[in-house]
Write a protein that holds these residues in place. Structure first.
Motif, PDB file in Angstrom:
ATOM      1  N   PRO A  20       0.821  -1.208   0.000  1.00  0.00           N
ATOM      2  CA  PRO A  20       0.000   0.000   0.000  1.00  0.00           C
ATOM      3  C   PRO A  20       0.857   1.261   0.000  1.00  0.00           C
ATOM      4  O   PRO A  20       1.942   1.278   0.588  1.00  0.00           O
ATOM      5  CB  PRO A  20      -0.809  -0.112   1.289  1.00  0.00           C
ATOM      6  N   ARG A  21       0.348   2.281  -0.661  1.00  0.00           N
ATOM      7  CA  ARG A  21       1.064   3.552  -0.661  1.00  0.00           C
ATOM      8  C   ARG A  21       1.033   4.171   0.727  1.00  0.00           C
ATOM      9  O   ARG A  21       0.008   4.094   1.417  1.00  0.00           O
ATOM     10  CB  ARG A  21       0.395   4.533  -1.627  1.00  0.00           C
ATOM     11  N   PRO A  22       2.135   4.817   1.129  1.00  0.00           N
ATOM     12  CA  PRO A  22       2.101   5.458   2.444  1.00  0.00           C
ATOM     13  C   PRO A  22       1.094   6.608   2.461  1.00  0.00           C
ATOM     14  O   PRO A  22       0.857   7.250   1.443  1.00  0.00           O
ATOM     15  CB  PRO A  22       3.526   5.982   2.624  1.00  0.00           C
ATOM     16  N   VAL A  23       0.515   6.817   3.621  1.00  0.00           N
ATOM     17  CA  VAL A  23      -0.404   7.938   3.793  1.00  0.00           C
ATOM     18  C   VAL A  23       0.367   9.063   4.465  1.00  0.00           C
ATOM     19  O   VAL A  23       0.915   8.877   5.555  1.00  0.00           O
ATOM     20  CB  VAL A  23      -1.609   7.525   4.669  1.00  0.00           C
ATOM     21  N   PHE A  24       0.415  10.202   3.809  1.00  0.00           N
ATOM     22  CA  PHE A  24       1.130  11.339   4.377  1.00  0.00           C
ATOM     23  C   PHE A  24       0.131  12.214   5.111  1.00  0.00           C
ATOM     24  O   PHE A  24      -0.710  12.863   4.495  1.00  0.00           O
ATOM     25  CB  PHE A  24       1.861  12.109   3.279  1.00  0.00           C
ATOM     26  N   GLY A  54       6.158  17.712  15.639  1.00  0.00           N
ATOM     27  CA  GLY A  54       6.643  16.825  16.696  1.00  0.00           C
ATOM     28  C   GLY A  54       7.821  15.974  16.255  1.00  0.00           C
ATOM     29  O   GLY A  54       8.071  14.907  16.826  1.00  0.00           O
ATOM     30  N   LEU A  55       8.548  16.434  15.232  1.00  0.00           N
ATOM     31  CA  LEU A  55       9.690  15.665  14.717  1.00  0.00           C
ATOM     32  C   LEU A  55      10.994  16.422  14.941  1.00  0.00           C
ATOM     33  O   LEU A  55      11.878  16.435  14.091  1.00  0.00           O
ATOM     34  CB  LEU A  55       9.495  15.387  13.212  1.00  0.00           C
ATOM     35  N   GLU A  94       3.484   7.924   8.991  1.00  0.00           N
ATOM     36  CA  GLU A  94       3.764   7.308  10.288  1.00  0.00           C
ATOM     37  C   GLU A  94       5.190   6.771  10.340  1.00  0.00           C
ATOM     38  O   GLU A  94       5.766   6.629  11.413  1.00  0.00           O
ATOM     39  CB  GLU A  94       2.799   6.147  10.545  1.00  0.00           C
ATOM     40  N   LYS A  95       5.741   6.472   9.156  1.00  0.00           N
ATOM     41  CA  LYS A  95       7.029   5.775   9.127  1.00  0.00           C
ATOM     42  C   LYS A  95       8.209   6.649   8.751  1.00  0.00           C
ATOM     43  O   LYS A  95       9.348   6.340   9.117  1.00  0.00           O
ATOM     44  CB  LYS A  95       6.950   4.611   8.139  1.00  0.00           C
ATOM     45  N   SER A  96       7.969   7.688   7.957  1.00  0.00           N
ATOM     46  CA  SER A  96       9.134   8.434   7.490  1.00  0.00           C
ATOM     47  C   SER A  96       8.813   9.874   7.143  1.00  0.00           C
ATOM     48  O   SER A  96       7.650  10.252   6.968  1.00  0.00           O
ATOM     49  CB  SER A  96       9.764   7.740   6.274  1.00  0.00           C
ATOM     50  N   ALA A 151      13.821   7.685   8.037  1.00  0.00           N
ATOM     51  CA  ALA A 151      12.879   6.825   8.771  1.00  0.00           C
ATOM     52  C   ALA A 151      12.640   7.408  10.155  1.00  0.00           C
ATOM     53  O   ALA A 151      13.555   7.913  10.795  1.00  0.00           O
ATOM     54  CB  ALA A 151      13.442   5.416   8.875  1.00  0.00           C
ATOM     55  N   LEU A 152      11.385   7.334  10.601  1.00  0.00           N
ATOM     56  CA  LEU A 152      11.065   7.856  11.937  1.00  0.00           C
ATOM     57  C   LEU A 152      11.376   6.833  13.025  1.00  0.00           C
ATOM     58  O   LEU A 152      11.927   7.158  14.048  1.00  0.00           O
ATOM     59  CB  LEU A 152       9.579   8.208  12.025  1.00  0.00           C
ATOM     60  N   GLN A 153      11.029   5.589  12.737  1.00  0.00           N
ATOM     61  CA  GLN A 153      11.080   4.597  13.809  1.00  0.00           C
ATOM     62  C   GLN A 153      12.490   4.343  14.324  1.00  0.00           C
ATOM     63  O   GLN A 153      12.701   4.139  15.503  1.00  0.00           O
ATOM     64  CB  GLN A 153      10.461   3.298  13.339  1.00  0.00           C
ATOM     65  N   ALA A 154      13.466   4.380  13.411  1.00  0.00           N
ATOM     66  CA  ALA A 154      14.832   4.093  13.813  1.00  0.00           C
ATOM     67  C   ALA A 154      15.346   5.145  14.788  1.00  0.00           C
ATOM     68  O   ALA A 154      16.235   4.900  15.566  1.00  0.00           O
ATOM     69  CB  ALA A 154      15.727   4.043  12.591  1.00  0.00           C
TER      70      ALA A 154
END
Ligand SMILES: Nc1ncnc2c1ncn2[C@@H]1O[C@H](COP(=O)(O)OP(=O)(O)O)[C@@H](O)[C@H]1O
Ligand SMILES: [Mg+2]
Length: 159
Positions: A20-24, A54-55, A94-96, A151-154
């Motif tokens: 699935p395409r990421p949702v921005f 918040g990043l 959510e991921k990047s 990447a956000l999660q890393a």
């Protein structure tokens, strides 16, 4: 506005993964004249936006990437007869985080290894080192974009 009505949610095609395409859920787009003053403005804008999203832990790396990509975009656009604008777009899922620099130069990216003592040719090396992936694509004639994904999660523990 660039690229039609769906640019806000579409990521670069060269970044697409199977599935699935990421949702921005967050997007920001800002155009600049290709002048030296555009670079600090783009950097400050990116840092402010990332704080708002918040990043803030990505802000330092993102600021450097924005500087390098927008400097290259400005250099490429500034030599064109009508000096068309350059664009910074930020997309967060959510991921990047994806950072894009758009220009209207017909010149493709030609990647060469910088000599050890060379004073230029290191910007994209910095982008590669600070991002998880990067790439470029032509999205029209002569429009192109250079992108970098962080990447956000890393970097961020889940909240
Ligand atoms: N947006 C762009 N349009 C056209 N060429 C580009 C663009 N970005 C980078 N390049 C090419 O890639 C080369 C390497 O870029 P970079 O690593 O930032 O080093 P430098 O900008 O110091 O030459 C540039 O010299 C240029 O030829
Ligand atoms: Mg450069």
């Amino acid at each position: 506005m660039i690229g039609g009505t769906d640019t806000v949610t579409r990521c670069p095609a060269s970044l697409d993964r199977p599935g699935p395409r990421p949702v921005f859920h967050r997007t920001s787009l800002l155009e600049f004249a290709p002048l030296p003053g555009a670079i600090p403005c783009a950097r400050l804008h990116a840092v402010a936006v990332l704080h708002e999203w918040g990043l803030r832990d990505l802000a330092d790396d993102a600021a450097l990437i924005v500087s390098e990509l927008m400097t290259n975009a400005a250099d490429a656009a500034a030599i064109l007869p009508d000096r068309p604008p350059i664009t910074l777009r930020l997309l967060a899922s959510e991921k990047s985080l994806i950072i894009e620099a758009w220009d209207h130069s017909p010149r493709d990216l030609e990647l060469t290894e910088a000599d050890a003592d060379a004073e230029c040719g290191r910007g994209l090396t910095v982008v590669a080192a600070l991002s998880d992936r990067w790439g470029w694509e032509r999205t029209g004639d002569p429009r192109k974009l250079v992108w970098a994904e962080l990447a956000l999660q890393a970097r961020r523990p889940p909240v």
